[in-house]
Design a protein around this motif. Structure first.
Motif, short mmCIF file in Angstrom:
data_model
loop_
_atom_site.label_atom_id
_atom_site.label_comp_id
_atom_site.label_asym_id
_atom_site.label_seq_id
_atom_site.Cartn_x
_atom_site.Cartn_y
_atom_site.Cartn_z
N ARG A 52 0.84 -1.19 0.00
CA ARG A 52 0.00 0.00 0.00
C ARG A 52 0.88 1.25 0.00
NH1 ARG A 52 -3.75 -2.56 4.37
NH2 ARG A 52 -5.24 -3.69 3.06
N THR A 53 0.45 2.25 -0.77
CA THR A 53 1.24 3.48 -0.88
C THR A 53 0.81 4.55 0.12
OG1 THR A 53 -0.28 4.47 -2.50
CG2 THR A 53 1.48 3.04 -3.35
N ARG A 54 -0.37 4.39 0.73
CA ARG A 54 -0.97 5.40 1.61
C ARG A 54 -1.28 6.68 0.85
NH1 ARG A 54 -2.62 2.57 5.84
NH2 ARG A 54 -2.84 4.51 7.03
N HIS A 55 -1.51 6.56 -0.45
CA HIS A 55 -1.91 7.70 -1.28
C HIS A 55 -3.24 7.38 -1.96
CE1 HIS A 55 1.73 10.39 -1.53
NE2 HIS A 55 2.24 9.32 -0.94
N ASP A 112 -3.42 3.86 -3.99
CA ASP A 112 -4.17 2.67 -3.55
C ASP A 112 -5.59 2.66 -4.11
OD1 ASP A 112 -1.97 1.88 -2.13
OD2 ASP A 112 -2.67 2.72 -0.23
N GLY A 113 -6.10 3.81 -4.48
CA GLY A 113 -7.45 3.91 -5.03
C GLY A 113 -7.68 5.31 -5.57
N ILE A 114 -8.79 5.48 -6.28
CA ILE A 114 -9.10 6.77 -6.90
C ILE A 114 -10.53 7.17 -6.58
CG2 ILE A 114 -9.43 7.97 -9.11
CD1 ILE A 114 -7.20 6.25 -10.28
N LEU A 115 -10.71 8.45 -6.22
CA LEU A 115 -12.02 9.05 -6.04
C LEU A 115 -12.27 10.03 -7.19
CD1 LEU A 115 -12.28 9.86 -2.24
CD2 LEU A 115 -13.98 8.65 -3.58
N ARG A 132 -9.76 -0.16 -15.58
CA ARG A 132 -9.16 0.32 -14.33
C ARG A 132 -8.34 -0.79 -13.70
NH1 ARG A 132 -14.97 1.68 -11.60
NH2 ARG A 132 -16.03 2.37 -13.50
N ASN A 133 -7.25 -0.40 -13.09
CA ASN A 133 -6.45 -1.39 -12.38
C ASN A 133 -6.33 -1.05 -10.89
OD1 ASN A 133 -4.82 0.83 -12.56
ND2 ASN A 133 -3.13 -0.17 -13.65
N VAL A 134 -7.13 -0.07 -10.44
CA VAL A 134 -7.17 0.29 -9.03
C VAL A 134 -8.63 0.48 -8.62
CG1 VAL A 134 -4.90 1.39 -8.97
CG2 VAL A 134 -6.91 2.76 -9.56
N PRO A 135 -8.96 0.33 -7.33
CA PRO A 135 -10.33 0.59 -6.86
C PRO A 135 -10.73 2.03 -7.15
CG PRO A 135 -9.07 -0.59 -5.19
CD PRO A 135 -8.09 -0.19 -6.24
N LEU A 136 -12.01 2.24 -7.48
CA LEU A 136 -12.47 3.58 -7.84
C LEU A 136 -13.88 3.81 -7.29
CD1 LEU A 136 -11.98 5.39 -11.20
CD2 LEU A 136 -14.29 5.25 -10.24
N VAL A 137 -14.09 4.99 -6.68
CA VAL A 137 -15.39 5.39 -6.14
C VAL A 137 -15.74 6.76 -6.69
CG1 VAL A 137 -16.60 6.11 -4.03
CG2 VAL A 137 -15.27 4.01 -4.03
N THR A 138 -17.02 6.99 -7.01
CA THR A 138 -17.44 8.28 -7.54
C THR A 138 -18.32 9.03 -6.54
OG1 THR A 138 -19.42 7.35 -8.60
CG2 THR A 138 -17.39 7.43 -9.91
N LEU A 296 -11.79 3.23 1.10
CA LEU A 296 -10.93 2.48 2.01
C LEU A 296 -11.51 1.11 2.34
CD1 LEU A 296 -9.72 5.22 4.54
CD2 LEU A 296 -8.54 4.33 2.51
N LYS A 297 -12.84 1.02 2.37
CA LYS A 297 -13.49 -0.27 2.59
C LYS A 297 -13.18 -1.23 1.45
CE LYS A 297 -18.09 -2.31 3.27
NZ LYS A 297 -19.55 -2.02 3.39
N ILE A 298 -13.22 -0.71 0.21
CA ILE A 298 -12.90 -1.54 -0.95
C ILE A 298 -11.44 -1.96 -0.91
CG2 ILE A 298 -12.72 -1.55 -3.48
CD1 ILE A 298 -15.09 0.41 -3.52
N ILE A 299 -10.58 -1.03 -0.49
CA ILE A 299 -9.15 -1.33 -0.41
C ILE A 299 -8.88 -2.34 0.71
CG2 ILE A 299 -6.88 -0.33 0.13
CD1 ILE A 299 -7.95 2.30 -1.11
N GLY A 300 -9.74 -2.35 1.73
CA GLY A 300 -9.57 -3.27 2.84
C GLY A 300 -8.93 -2.63 4.05
#
Length: 324
Positions: A52-55, A112-115, A132-138, A296-300
């Motif tokens: 995890r990158t914490r970004h 770690d993910g994208i909003l 997409r290769n990372v979790p994404l939430v809109t 963050l829930k999707i990321i775990g």
């Protein structure tokens, strides 16, 4: 550092990352070692160790508009509270090309993910065409919390505004909407139409400004005055209402004596108008926080639920309406 503090590497990791599990004496010893050795976390090493990158990457369209800018503040504050930083990319439009370039840029920078805070009507269609290769939430204006989206129920917000006027006895209620292409514009108009239909009241074509600014509200209100005023008016945002109130005042229309007005957003500016606006609060900061937690829930990382009533719109009564 573990050797310097006389503890295990696992203990140092727990203390530095705030996970607890160490006694007060041990925690104090580790923190003293951190200060004396001038320890600074190595983000690259941490990313390699934890995957995890914490970004978190954030894609934003038009920060001059209230809703995405407040949602962004909520995202940044919630991210900080979880030890995450945010990498911001703005897009000039909500097209496949612009969104694709933004997602690629953030993915290459290791997030770690994208909003995505670009609440336009074409967003879902554009994202559906992108891999997409990372979790994404809109941030989805007009909807609630879904598996990969979070928003405030803006249909309900417009219903609450319209319902308030109906309860005061108004039967001719017009709507000053939002600019074309925004999901909020569609959702808020839908709520006004729905509430009018529930009371079997006729609707007139809504007035549509070119943007969300007070200037656009002023110009649109002038056009409405020429067509003849109703007894009640729902305005799609507080910023539009600022301009509309100025236009009404300049044309000799007294609010609420001649016209009752309710706006949407519940922003601080509503309280300081003349008269103070009755407005429906939409908590975009909390929506931004909820969107970050959903990602963050999707990321775990986080399983903290958002309370069911946290994002519900609510009426804040000012002095811009009266009974008829």
């Amino acid at each position: 550092m573990a050797r310097y503090a006389g503890v295990s590497a696992q203990t140092v990791s727990r203390v530095v990352n705030g996970k607890g599990g160490a006694s007060e004496e041990t925690t104090a010893r580790v923190l003293r070692a951190v200060a004396e050795l001038r320890y600074r976390p190595n983000s690259v090493a941490r990313a390699l160790a934890t995957s995890r990158t914490r970004h978190i990457g954030v894609i934003v369209y038009d920060l001059s508009v209230t809703s995405p800018s407040l949602a962004l503040y909520g995202v940044a504050e919630e991210a900080r509270s979880h030890g995450y930083s945010t990498d911001l990319v703005t897009v000039p439009d909500v097209s496949v090309a612009s969104l694709g370039a933004a997602i690629r840029s953030l993915s290459q920078g290791a997030v770690d993910g994208i909003l995505v805070l670009a609440p336009m009507t074409g967003l879902k269609s554009a994202l559906s065409e992108l891999g997409r290769n990372v979790p994404l939430v809109t941030f989805d204006q007009g909807g609630g919390i879904g598996p990969d989206s979070v928003g405030v129920d803006e249909v309900l917000a417009a219903q609450i505004a319209t319902r308030h006027l109906i309860a005061l006895g108004h039967r001719e209620i017009h709507f000053l909407g939002g600019p074309e292409g925004w999901a909020a514009s569609e959702a808020r108009e839908a709520g006004w139409r729905r509430e009018m239909a529930l009371s079997s009241l006729q609707v007139q074509p809504p007035a549509q400004p070119t943007d969300w600014s007070p200037r656009a509200g002023y110009r649109t209100a002038l056009e409405m005055i020429k067509r003849g005023l109703p007894s009640g008016l729902v305005i799609s945002s507080d910023t539009l209402a600022v301009g509309a109130l100025a236009a009404l005042r300049n044309q000799g229309v007294a609010v609420p004596r001649d016209l009752s007005v309710v706006s949407l957003d519940g922003s601080p500016v509503a309280e300081f108008q003349t008269p103070p606006l009755t407005s429906v609060l939409l908590d975009f900061v909390s929506a931004g926080r909820a969107a970050l937690r959903q990602l963050l829930k999707i990321i775990g990382v986080d399983e903290t639920p958002t309370p069911d009533d946290a994002l519900l719109p609510r009426l804040i009564e000012g002095q811009s309406t009266r009974a008829v």
